[in-house]
Design a protein around this motif. Structure first.
Motif, short mmCIF file in Angstrom:
data_model
loop_
_atom_site.label_atom_id
_atom_site.label_comp_id
_atom_site.label_asym_id
_atom_site.label_seq_id
_atom_site.Cartn_x
_atom_site.Cartn_y
_atom_site.Cartn_z
N ILE A 23 0.86 -1.18 0.00
CA ILE A 23 0.00 0.00 0.00
C ILE A 23 0.89 1.22 0.00
O ILE A 23 1.85 1.32 0.75
CB ILE A 23 -0.98 -0.02 1.18
N ASP A 46 2.09 4.32 0.81
CA ASP A 46 2.06 5.46 1.71
C ASP A 46 2.89 6.62 1.20
O ASP A 46 2.53 7.78 1.37
CB ASP A 46 2.57 5.05 3.10
N LEU A 95 1.81 10.77 0.30
CA LEU A 95 2.45 12.03 0.65
C LEU A 95 2.84 12.81 -0.59
O LEU A 95 2.71 14.03 -0.64
CB LEU A 95 3.70 11.76 1.50
N ILE A 114 -0.19 14.51 -2.09
CA ILE A 114 -0.60 15.67 -1.29
C ILE A 114 0.37 16.82 -1.51
O ILE A 114 -0.04 17.97 -1.69
CB ILE A 114 -0.68 15.28 0.20
N VAL A 173 -0.57 20.51 -2.93
CA VAL A 173 -0.36 21.64 -2.03
C VAL A 173 0.59 22.68 -2.64
O VAL A 173 0.32 23.88 -2.57
CB VAL A 173 0.16 21.13 -0.67
N TYR A 214 17.19 7.99 0.28
CA TYR A 214 16.71 8.16 1.64
C TYR A 214 16.14 9.55 1.85
O TYR A 214 15.39 9.79 2.79
CB TYR A 214 17.85 7.94 2.65
N TRP A 215 16.53 10.48 0.99
CA TRP A 215 16.09 11.86 1.17
C TRP A 215 14.70 12.11 0.62
O TRP A 215 14.14 13.19 0.82
CB TRP A 215 17.09 12.82 0.51
N GLN A 258 11.57 11.05 1.27
CA GLN A 258 10.48 11.36 2.18
C GLN A 258 10.70 12.70 2.87
O GLN A 258 9.76 13.47 3.05
CB GLN A 258 10.32 10.25 3.21
N PHE A 259 11.95 12.96 3.23
CA PHE A 259 12.27 14.24 3.86
C PHE A 259 11.85 15.39 2.97
O PHE A 259 11.18 16.33 3.40
CB PHE A 259 13.77 14.30 4.16
N GLY A 285 8.02 15.76 2.63
CA GLY A 285 7.47 16.41 3.82
C GLY A 285 7.78 17.89 3.84
O GLY A 285 6.91 18.73 4.11
N LEU A 286 9.04 18.22 3.52
CA LEU A 286 9.46 19.62 3.52
C LEU A 286 8.63 20.43 2.54
O LEU A 286 8.21 21.56 2.82
CB LEU A 286 10.95 19.69 3.16
N ILE A 340 5.60 19.79 1.46
CA ILE A 340 4.24 20.00 1.98
C ILE A 340 4.24 21.15 2.97
O ILE A 340 3.43 22.08 2.87
CB ILE A 340 3.70 18.73 2.66
N VAL A 341 5.18 21.12 3.92
CA VAL A 341 5.18 22.15 4.97
C VAL A 341 5.42 23.53 4.35
O VAL A 341 4.69 24.49 4.63
CB VAL A 341 6.26 21.84 6.03
N VAL A 353 2.22 24.62 2.07
CA VAL A 353 1.06 25.14 2.80
C VAL A 353 1.42 26.42 3.53
O VAL A 353 0.58 27.31 3.65
CB VAL A 353 0.48 24.13 3.83
N SER A 354 2.66 26.53 4.01
CA SER A 354 3.04 27.73 4.73
C SER A 354 2.90 28.95 3.83
O SER A 354 2.35 29.97 4.21
CB SER A 354 4.47 27.63 5.24
#
Lengths: 335, 340
Positions: free
Chosen positions: A251, A253, A257, A260, A264, A302-303, A305-306, A309-310, A312-313, A316-317
């Motif tokens: 699945i 995941d 992210l 999204i 965003v 490895y980077w 997902q980081f 996430g960054l 997205i933050v 939206v900011s």
């Protein structure tokens, strides 16, 4: 005209993408070739379709996180039925997958509209229900390439445009691009030129005012979440044709992210009622280019997902900081 | 106000009845397997991990937000603590005692948790991003950092003494249970007696009213998310000690479980309501159920299915409890006319 363009998020995003592509092409000249572009379109059209679905949900003011579960359910049920019946028909696969997806979307819609529950919490529950039910009642065994009906493989290889390389071999634009384009056009038409589209914007903006304007909230929400399910069903079959392997345990995941993040940074407001399809698609392009080229800049996988996430933050900011400034200007007390 | 309190009481009574019923049913049907000291001990050392995460989610829900990043914070804090612990052979050579290393590891985990929580609070207040999406983003961010730090590998090799936190017992009581009870009591005290707790309920009921009554909403929110991060840090210490290693990605299902527990425990996701007592009972109900499903050797997929189903069911029941008969008729009428 230019002043209007400069005020839009999409313009800035477009220039960022251009600049980034330029840098990438300087490091790696094979990036900006037609062949590579065709490749990117093929591998990312599934994600783009999910992003369109998530965008429509967001417009109506809800965060639907069940689409990865719906996509895998539609895909796995479709391929298993085809194998069990011994039929080799792509159309049937699409019909089955989309029917499963639409039904699951309708279940989401029922809980979200009838009980006015937050979409995120409902879909957190239903995605576990759908995925759990799939594994318990349908099966857990992965379908590998050998067992896969031929129609999926043919669909994955189908080209709508074939070009010839210098050495005589050919490459082409996948049929996936046509599916994606069709979905974009349909969604664009729905949002811009139908009453349903207006009601989606209105419901996302405010339940109360859309109700007073005479829109049916329940009917709108029902359409929105069923549509997300329908699109997830399409994506399920496309994903299967792309990787030629169906694993119900898998699945996505990280896909969630990424989708999204794409929507965003496309400038859609998470509180609903505002955002454009163009922005969403540019967001998808940005995410795809970034993902494919992280290694080029010297960062390992490895980077991923980081960075997702960054983005997205930061995305939206920026969007919300702008609206905060605007509401300060208009002397609002309620922020 | 009086109305509200009464409803809260009746809801807690319902929870008590369900709790007693669940325990009674398990004892009746599976007496030889459920009613054993080992089973109770294993249950009591399992739930504090996600119980602490649920506490954090509950606190943020009381203020009308949500913290979807608790599992990632726990992972990152766990990695930080594990990295300190894994260097214990080197540190011992430098002349540090095992106790100092453990102390430093706990400090590192708590500090990382608090910092992550502060980042959440900062993004939510300073920029004005809705908590739901801010924490969804930081969820990826924190997990990403954990993955980068470990490159996806597990961290192993902790000092023996550290394992006591996760698997030791005092008077037959498992350490995780003792830690959970202590922390939960502190949170309950904070909610009931401190001004921060009072302000949190105010803010959750109506941010505008809270602001007009002179509450610094941003300060309250930052403290709330910081607390949630800190709770995730405590959960991380228990996790790494119990599992005796740390690998990013641990406990992915805890998010669903945490939200489920918070809502089952009577927390209102719109803010303003919720408490430690209801939450604790929700934990007991779910842990008893989980233990029962384990004894009956149900597949993890079926458990996933059941958790999702319970979450939706509880939300539907809460909906009908909130809207009493007259309110329900009102809604039905408005549904008929096509409005909400």
């Amino acid at each position: 005209m230019i002043a209007k363009l400069l005020r839009r998020n999409e313009t800035y995003l477009f220039f960022v993408i251009m600049a980034f592509s330029l840098v990438v092409t300087m490091i790696n000249p094979t990036f900006l070739t037609v062949e590579n572009m065709f490749d990117l379109v093929k591998s990312s059209s599934g994600m783009a379709i999910l992003a369109v679905g998530f965008f429509v949900g967001l417009l109506a003011g809800g965060i639907d996180i069940s689409f990865p579960a719906i996509a895998i359910a539609g895909q796995y049920i479709a391929v298993n039925t085809l194998i069990a019946l011994g039929v080799d028909n792509l159309l049937l696969a699409f019909v089955l997958s989309c029917a499963v997806g639409t039904a699951m979307g309708a279940i989401n819609a029922f809980f979200i509209s009838a009980f006015r529950m937050p979409a995120l919490i409902v879909t957190l529950g239903t995605s576990n229900i759908f995925h759990g039910a799939l594994l318990v009642f349908v099966g857990t065994r992965a379908i590998n390439t050998g067992q896969l009906p031929d129609c999926f493989k043919a669909f994955g290889h189908m080209h709508v445009l074939t070009l010839t390389r210098a050495d005589g071999t050919t490459y082409g634009l996948s049929v996936f691009a046509v599916v994606l384009l069709g979905i974009i056009v349909v969604t664009w038409f729905l949002l811009k030129h139908t009453l349903l589209g207006k009601s989606i914007y209105a419901v996302g903006g405010s339940y109360e005012s859309s109700k007073r304007a005479g829109f049916s909230i329940n009917r709108t929400l029902f359409f929105v979440y069923s549509y997300i399910g329908f699109l997830s069903g399409i994506m399920g079959v496309m994903h299967l044709s792309l990787i030629r392997y169906s694993n119900p345990n898998y699945i996505v995941d990280t896909e969630l992210l990424k989708v999204i993040a794409a929507v965003v940074i496309g400038g859609s407001k998470i509180t609903g009622g505002s955002g454009t399809l163009v922005g969403t698609l540019l967001g998808v392009v940005m995410m795809v280019i970034l993902e494919k080229n992280l290694v080029l800049i010297g960062l390992s996988s490895y980077w991923h997902q980081f960075f997702t996430g960054l983005i997205i933050v930061l995305g939206v900011s920026i969007t919300h900081y702008q609206s905060k400034l605007q509401s300060k200007k208009s002397l609002s007390f309620a922020d | 106000m009086i109305e509200k309190v009464r409803r809260g009481k009746s809801e807690e009574l319902t929870l008590v009845i369900i709790t007693v019923g669940a325990v009674a049913a398990m004892s009746l049907f599976l007496p030889d397997k459920f009613l054993t000291l080992t089973n109770f001990q294993s249950m009591a050392s399992q739930f504090p991990e996600y119980g602490l995460l649920a506490l954090g989610i509950m606190l943020t829900m009381i203020t009308g937000g949500i913290d979807l990043s608790v599992v990632s914070i726990a992972n990152l804090s766990g990695v930080a603590g594990a990295m300190v612990l894994a260097s214990h052979t080197k540190a011992l050579a430098l002349g540090l005692s095992p106790a100092t290393i453990i102390f430093l590891a706990i400090l590192a985990a708590l500090a990382v948790g608090a910092i992550c929580g502060f980042i959440n609070g900062f993004v939510i207040t300073a920029v004005g991003v809705p908590a739901i999406i801010a924490t969804l983003g930081t969820n990826g961010l924190f997990m990403g950092v954990a993955i980068i730090l470990t490159e996806g590998h597990g961290i192993r090799g902790f000092p023996e003494e550290f394992l006591f936190i996760g698997s030791g017992t005092i008077l037959h009581l498992p350490m995780p249970l003792i830690i959970f009870v202590l922390v939960a009591s502190m949170v309950a005290l904070m909610l009931r007696k401190s001004s921060q707790g009072f302000k949190m309920y105010m803010l959750g009921s109506s941010p505008l009213a809270a602001r007009f009554s002179g509450i610094n909403n941003n300060k309250v929110l930052i403290k709330t998310y910081l607390l949630s991060g800190l709770l995730a840090g405590i959960a991380a210490i228990i996790i790494i000690s119990r599992v005796n290693s740390m690998r990013p990605g641990y406990g992915y299902a805890y998010l669903l479980l945490g939200v489920l527990i918070a809502i089952l425990g009577g927390t209102n996701p719109d803010g303003g309501r919720g408490g430690v007592l209801g939450l604790s009972m929700a934990i007991v109900i779910l842990q008893v159920l989980q233990s029962g499903l384990n004894i009956l050797s149900f597949s993890p997929f079926l458990k996933k299915f059941i958790w999702g189903l319970i979450l939706i069911l509880v939300m539907v029941i809460t909906y009908f409890q909130t809207y009493t008969w007259s309110g329900r008729r009102l809604i039905q009428n408005s549904l008929k006319t096509g409005a909400s």
